[in-house]
Design a protein around this motif. Structure first.
Motif, PDB file in Angstrom:
ATOM      1  N   GLN A   1       0.739  -1.143   0.002  1.00 39.27           N
ATOM      2  CA  GLN A   1       0.214   0.117  -0.103  1.00 39.27           C
ATOM      3  C   GLN A   1       0.771   1.143   0.005  1.00 39.27           C
ATOM      4  O   GLN A   1       1.997   1.459   0.518  1.00 39.27           O
ATOM      5  N   PRO A   2       0.519   2.148  -0.888  1.00 40.14           N
ATOM      6  CA  PRO A   2      -0.793   2.459  -1.490  1.00 40.14           C
ATOM      7  C   PRO A   2      -0.520   1.475  -2.757  1.00 40.14           C
ATOM      8  O   PRO A   2       0.502   1.373  -3.372  1.00 40.14           O
TER       9      PRO A   2
ATOM     10  N   ASP B   1       5.079   1.193   8.826  1.00 42.99           N
ATOM     11  CA  ASP B   1       4.268   1.015   7.495  1.00 42.99           C
ATOM     12  C   ASP B   1       4.391  -0.830   7.268  1.00 42.99           C
ATOM     13  O   ASP B   1       3.620  -1.291   7.152  1.00 42.99           O
TER      14      ASP B   1
ATOM     15  N   GLU C   1       1.812  -3.806   7.780  1.00 40.90           N
ATOM     16  CA  GLU C   1       1.585  -4.593   6.712  1.00 40.90           C
ATOM     17  C   GLU C   1       1.928  -5.942   7.081  1.00 40.90           C
ATOM     18  O   GLU C   1       1.027  -6.882   6.635  1.00 40.90           O
TER      19      GLU C   1
ATOM     20  N   SER D   1      -4.603   0.969   5.579  1.00 42.51           N
ATOM     21  CA  SER D   1      -4.272   2.337   5.096  1.00 42.51           C
ATOM     22  C   SER D   1      -4.609   3.479   6.070  1.00 42.51           C
ATOM     23  O   SER D   1      -4.164   4.598   5.954  1.00 42.51           O
TER      24      SER D   1
ATOM     25  N   LYS E   1      -2.036   3.601   8.799  1.00 39.05           N
ATOM     26  CA  LYS E   1      -0.933   4.398   8.404  1.00 39.05           C
ATOM     27  C   LYS E   1      -1.191   5.895   8.505  1.00 39.05           C
ATOM     28  O   LYS E   1      -0.214   6.728   8.824  1.00 39.05           O
ATOM     29  N   ARG E   2      -2.287   6.393   7.950  1.00 38.72           N
ATOM     30  CA  ARG E   2      -2.615   7.571   7.966  1.00 38.72           C
ATOM     31  C   ARG E   2      -2.640   8.111   9.448  1.00 38.72           C
ATOM     32  O   ARG E   2      -2.394   9.567   9.582  1.00 38.72           O
TER      33      ARG E   2
END
Length: 276
Positions: free
Chosen positions: A59-60, A204, A208, A219, A222-223
């Motif tokens: 990702q992304p 990250d 994952e 996602s 992570k944000r």
């Protein structure tokens, strides 16, 4: 830097296309591919051993066209996508003295034709690009308007800057109350300590690798870490800018004289011909 530059080998214009590949990777994934948390030396080792250290995060999502372009830019100099003229030069099929700079290094004019022809750029109107309106046009009040610059990077004494309060575990779980329990638990752990750019790569990867975190929430997590997690303090490298007694005066002088004596002038086609 390209691996041939780090290793002290003779290099040519192809080293710049490696750098373009690194910048494109960062634009797509949010971090550079070889940055090491331990420091510059480890980062250089990652670059020189790039064939075993290079990978694409899950990702992304980046299309196969985009990943193919990256693979063709971030590779050994002899196979790097840019211009076939370098390959011809390496094979002795081109006059080696045709396109060299003052130091004898080869830089062919317009040497990105093979990159522009890549299928990722299929619909880009290269010949008209300079006439198109930019997707983002800054709106400023004058030459001294710095609203688009991050003040924290200008040299302020960040060692005394107020840090953003870290969220408590209860607050984290409240914000992510609609997420899976495993997602909330991992979020509590990840925002418990400050993270810098290098750390975010490890974060990250940790996200994952978390098998109990649903794929559609990774996602978001992570944000969340980037927006709500505490950040590492930054300090200017320049000792003058770190000193409270000199930083304001020095920064003011540097702002006023940064471009003193420089003007930009469009080159005429005749001038370009003279450079070839």
């Amino acid at each position: 830097m390209a691996p041939e530059v780090i290793e002290g080998q003779a290099y040519d214009g192809r080293c710049d296309w490696w750098s373009i590949g690194i910048i494109l990777y960062e634009c797509l994934y949010g971090h550079t591919p070889f940055l090491a948390e331990e420091g510059r030396q480890e980062t250089k080792e990652n670059i020189t051993n790039f064939q075993s250290r290079f990978f694409f995060p899950q990702q992304p999502h980046v299309s196969d066209k985009g990943q193919d372009l990256l693979l063709k830019l971030i590779r050994q100099r002899s196979d790097r996508l840019c211009s076939r003229r370098y390959e011809l030069k390496d094979n002795g099929q081109l006059d080696a003295g045709m396109s060299t700079d003052f130091f004898g290094r080869h830089v062919f004019a317009d040497d990105g034709e093979d990159i522009k022809a890549h299928r990722w750029f299929r619909n880009v109107p290269w010949d008209e690009l300079h006439m198109l309106k930019a997707p983002f046009v800054p709106r400023v009040d004058g030459p001294e308007d710095t609203r688009y610059f991050d003040e924290s990077d200008t040299g302020a004494d960040l060692t005394n800057a107020r840090e953003k309060r870290a969220l408590t575990p209860a607050e984290v779980r409240c914000v992510l109350e609609e997420c899976h329990p495993a997602t909330r638990n991992l979020a509590v752990d990840l925002v418990s300590k400050p993270a810098g750019e290098a750390n975010l790569r490890d974060v990250d990867q940790q996200i994952e690798d978390a098998l109990d975190v649903p794929l559609d929430e990774k996602s978001l997590l992570k944000r969340f870490v980037r927006e709500c997690g505490p950040k590492e303090r930054k300090r200017p490298r320049d000792k003058i800018l770190r000193d409270p007694k000199t930083r304001d005066v020095a920064l003011d002088i540097r702002k006023k004289t940064a471009f003193s004596g420089y003007t930009w002038k469009r080159m005429t086609p005749r001038t370009y011909v003279g450079l070839l």
